[in-house]
Design an enzyme around this catalytic site. Structure first.
Site, PDB file in Angstrom:
ATOM      1  N   TYR A 194       0.770  -1.219   0.058  1.00 17.45           N
ATOM      2  CA  TYR A 194       0.059  -0.094   0.063  1.00 17.45           C
ATOM      3  C   TYR A 194       0.810   1.101   0.014  1.00 17.45           C
ATOM      4  CZ  TYR A 194      -0.538  -0.214   5.228  1.00 17.45           C
ATOM      5  OH  TYR A 194      -0.344   0.061   6.561  1.00 17.45           O
ATOM      6  N   GLU A 195       0.138   2.397  -0.330  1.00 20.15           N
ATOM      7  CA  GLU A 195       0.826   3.612  -0.282  1.00 20.15           C
ATOM      8  C   GLU A 195       1.783   3.677  -1.430  1.00 20.15           C
ATOM      9  OE1 GLU A 195      -0.636   5.982   1.387  1.00 20.15           O
ATOM     10  OE2 GLU A 195       0.659   7.334   0.450  1.00 20.15           O
TER      11      GLU A 195
END
Lengths: 570, 570
Positions: free
Chosen positions: B428-429
């Protein structure tokens, strides 16, 4: 994306990489010629693809559970096991006299890879049975053989291995389970065992436990241990499952993966058992099985790596996200992004290496049954096949998660299950650290003879390949030569200095073997071949890892032991 | 073994590795002197150790769940969140005018590491709130700021980020959520968002969603996207949570890890929202937050690595198994076995590297608020901090599983949970592949100026350190110089050739940075120091990995794209 057994890869590797023809040319395995092999692989592929693979996800979602003291297996496992048994797969390695197929280990390894890739949790049950059959064939008396082997080979009864106790894991010699002699020649076994794979099931008429225990006059450590066969139900006068024995499943472990495989805590409370092999020689009996078992676990890693690669590939070839550098010349899917293609290439290339190492090990062990040089080759390759195969199994599965992006973290996708399932394989059957120690200690007790023979083979091949594939042959030759220097350096170290670099040495050896097998494949296919492109990727990009690994392998232990336990905490 | 925040490591790194004094010497952060910093770290450590860490296992066993359309959080999370809020931790980075502490990012990063190590699932909630506060401070109009910021900073209301859709992950520009203008200046938002961390909870009075959506006249791709604040409950005339908005949690994902963190599918069905920033400039607003968010995720990896190291260390120092090479001179436990000590040393050394990189990044970003050169340094370090920190988070946690042997595979042990929880952080990110692409593309758009400035610093330091620690300084200098050559080679490649080696280049840079930070630590402690022994281990054994990584980084994409999608299947 359903698992499909990589049938054409097996054919190629058997023919062009590991020279299976040598095995088929022996008297022992003359019936297992290439036609027979191809037919067997096709049959096992069907079973794996159509019967086992569809059960894999359900085994994760509906784990084996304990009810009223008995294991209830995951949905469909009972029926699938019956089909495995019916196909004769449990007796693949067993002697024909005992109802088995008497196949070469190489071929059995191919089958084990497929079954493991299709459904590892279920595949473990026939594997446990195979191990027990092997132990009994080698060490049991005729009476036990006659009573148990037909039922085990047919799959009517199943088998387990009971080594570990809570205080005796890697150090088996510390075990505390006791055995006492009875007047009728049987023994009473008392103690608790943990991590017993498929310690019970709901689909076989009996479960036969091979249990390590110590007799009152057994000395300390591994030399005082004996091996006993302890069935769940005592055979009656007709040899059928009769009265219940004094043993029970205490609990099942709640594990990271292989949820469909019940991992049991077993309690033996004066359970009746029979000696297998001689008293106090139980460890020797276990060692007989260890080679096959370790190679088998290595193949589990390869199988899961293959399944994970297929799943990630299917996702990457389908998922569209962003403009790709290939534009209209490519697929438009994320497989065209450089870093995604890199991950898939690493997955494919390393799965291939691990498969080749394992099958080369299988060939060596098959030939080694009548030839001490091949035997030494096989013994040398076993820890590499086990540790590298299982490390790759997990690493490739984790790359598979990464290829899936956010979807990889969602359990429904199935990519994470491969990583969770594979995780145990680098731990059980001797942790990979222990494999590495075995490689640099026991497997170098010949002064490096087996290792050097292998390096000779690699260098000779690379030398010859220089003419047609200089760009690939050169780095492989250099790698083998640098590894040889590393080997000499390791041989000059004392044991604990070797241990400090053992994991790195094992992986360096695997990396160089990978170069060799990729080169062989490229040479067989020629400049335009699929495997030649893969070989180029591997040799240019992945092979060079051996250099820094060999730095570690040669360092010795001083920098390591300079670090105190307190230093290792922030 | 309970998690204990590594307080003394922070003090050492701030003083001797990342030169935090520079930050405290700026007008902006003059109040955050070392005494204040120490007090804050102590307070956060207490909260992490005593309040958050005890909830970590329960969050795994009793995941957040959806009932009657609302999330029920894991046991104890609500109370712990209240304590986090009460301590003012949500407003760590917020401007004092908005009720925040106005702390440097460096210090907030330390706190985020501790909370993530203690209980990642819970720590994500204040992190999401911090991100929202930052976005509103930078981009919201005064009315929204006045209405929302006090309640967000106090923790009365929580915040989320809504970017991803099923067809728009890494390619945010593909999103399909629509916004339409209302006469009252508000907007109606319609669409479905996935992977919404803490999309709902049962402990805050409102949930404020920042949602990316496209206006009818928004063009295609990222340039046509706007950012909207869409609260679960519409503020009433008094600014309190009033009528329910037209949005709902459709479902929670069943994930590999961070079970205590509800990952929501959110549906917006004409939900009322307000614009944040200008129309069609939503991506610009998101980019503001991206730096802090990516550093924050890197720290999550470091936190889990620390926790995993502590747990594995405790086990290895306690577990007796086999005779160890140290005999009576050692502890007798498995920590004395070479390969176990090696694993723990790798865990400690890499956790330390990742922590130093992240805090150096924090310092650069803090100083960079008033200095473009530091800003460039910070920007360059962010993808490395994020990708290396999270890779290490997972790798170290997996080593922790391995140190535990069979116990590591049993969920009750908790070692596997760290690996499962950490796994999402490399996804993620911005996946770590995307971080690597950011590093070799955007972060080298200055022609390598920021990178070379960092290498200059490393070489100058290593040169000076040669006098006292030649054995360590030499390899670090050489590594920096080789990396500089690699950088030049990468700069000469076109973009997709860079991408093919981006992951390797990023890791090589991290490896060399690790050598630098370990060397700095050793120099500060002198020949007899704990960190000097650790530095020796790292520099001799782990640093050399950069060589084979740089081989990959320079190769370009031709070997990769020679492989067709079909080549990547067996």
């Amino acid at each position: 994306m359903a698992y499909r057994a990589p049938v054409s890869d097996y054919a190629f590797i058997l023919d062009h990489v590991v020279d299976y023809a040598r095995v088929a040319s022996t008297a022992r395995f003359s019936e297992a010629d290439r036609d027979v092999v191809a037919a067997i692989i096709d049959e096992a592929a069907k079973l794996s693809n159509d019967v086992m693979a569809p059960l894999d996800r359900g085994g994760d979602l509906t784990p084996a559970r304990l009810e009223n003291g008995g294991v209830i297996s995951s949905p469909g496992f009972a029926d699938a096991f019956a089909q495995i048994a019916e196909g004769g797969w449990i007796g693949m390695l067993a002697e024909p006299d005992n109802g088995g197929m008497g196949l070469p280990l190489t071929l059995a390894s191919v089958v084990n890879e497929m079954m493991s890739g299709a459904c590892l949790s279920l595949a473990l049950e026939p594997l446990m049975c195979q191990g027990q059959i092997e132990a009994l064939e080698h060490h049991a008396c005729d009476e036990i053989k006659a009573l148990y082997l037909p039922k085990l080979v047919s799959g009517d009864w199943c088998g387990t291995m009971n080594l570990t106790e809570s205080g005796a894991g890697s150090d088996v010699g510390a075990l505390r389970t006791k055995a006492t002699r009875n007047d009728d020649g049987s023994y009473d076994i008392t103690g608790q065992k943990i991590y017993i794979t498929w310690g019970d099931n709901d689909f076989s008429g009996n479960i036969c436990h091979l249990v390590l225990a110590r007799l009152p006059d057994g000395g300390e450590g591994t030399k005082g241990i004996s091996l006993f066969l302890v069935p769940k139900f005592l055979p009656d006068a007709d040899g059928e499952a009769g009265d219940a024995n004094s043993l029970s499943v205490v609990s099942l472990e709640h594990k990271l993966g292989i949820h469909g495989s019940p991992t049991c805590v077993m309690d033996y409370n004066g359970a009746k058992g029979w000696l297998v092999g001689n008293e106090h020689e139980g460890m020797k009996c276990m060692f007989t099985m260890m080679n096959n078992a370790r190679l088998g676990v290595g193949m589990q890693g390869v199988g899961v790596a293959e399944a994970a690669t297929q799943k990630a590939h299917a996702y990457a070839a389908d998922r569209v996200q962003g403009r790709t550098p290939l534009g209209a010349d490519g697929t438009g899917a994320i497989i065209d992004h450089a870093d995604v293609r890199r991950m898939l290439a690493v997955m494919r290339a390393d799965t291939y290496v691990a498969r080749c190492i394992s099958l080369a090990c299988g060939v060596a062990l098959d030939l080694g049954r009548d030839d001490p040089e091949w035997q030494a080759r096989g013994a040398f390759l076993i820890p590499i096949a086990k540790a590298f195969g299982t490390d790759i199994g997990h690493d490739v599965a984790q790359l598979g998660v990464q290829v899936h992006g956010g979807m990889g973290f969602i359990e429904e996708t199935g990519a994470a299950q491969y990583a969770r399932d594979a995780r145990i394989t680098s731990i059980y059957e001797g942790t990979n650290g222990i494999q590495a120690m075995d490689l640099v200690a026991r497997k170098l007790m010949d002064g490096g003879e087996a290792a050097n023979a292998l390096l000779d083979e690699i260098e000779a091949f690379a030398e010859a390949a220089r003419v047609s594939l200089p760009e690939l042959a050169g780095p492989v030759w250099s790698a083998a030569e640098t590894l040889r220097e590393g080997l000499e350096a390791v041989l000059a170290l004392d044991l604990n200095d070797r241990f400090a670099g053992a994991t790195a040495f094992l992986r360096a050896f695997a990396r160089v073997l990978g170069g060799y097998y990729h080169l062989k494949s490229a040479l067989a296919e020629g400049e335009a071949g699929t495997r030649t492109r893969l070989a180029r990727f591997y040799i240019l990009r992945m092979l060079p890892e051996y250099t820094s690994l060999l730095v570690q392998a040669r360092l010795g232990a001083s920098d390591l032991y300079a670090l105190t336990p307190e230093d290792l905490l922030a």
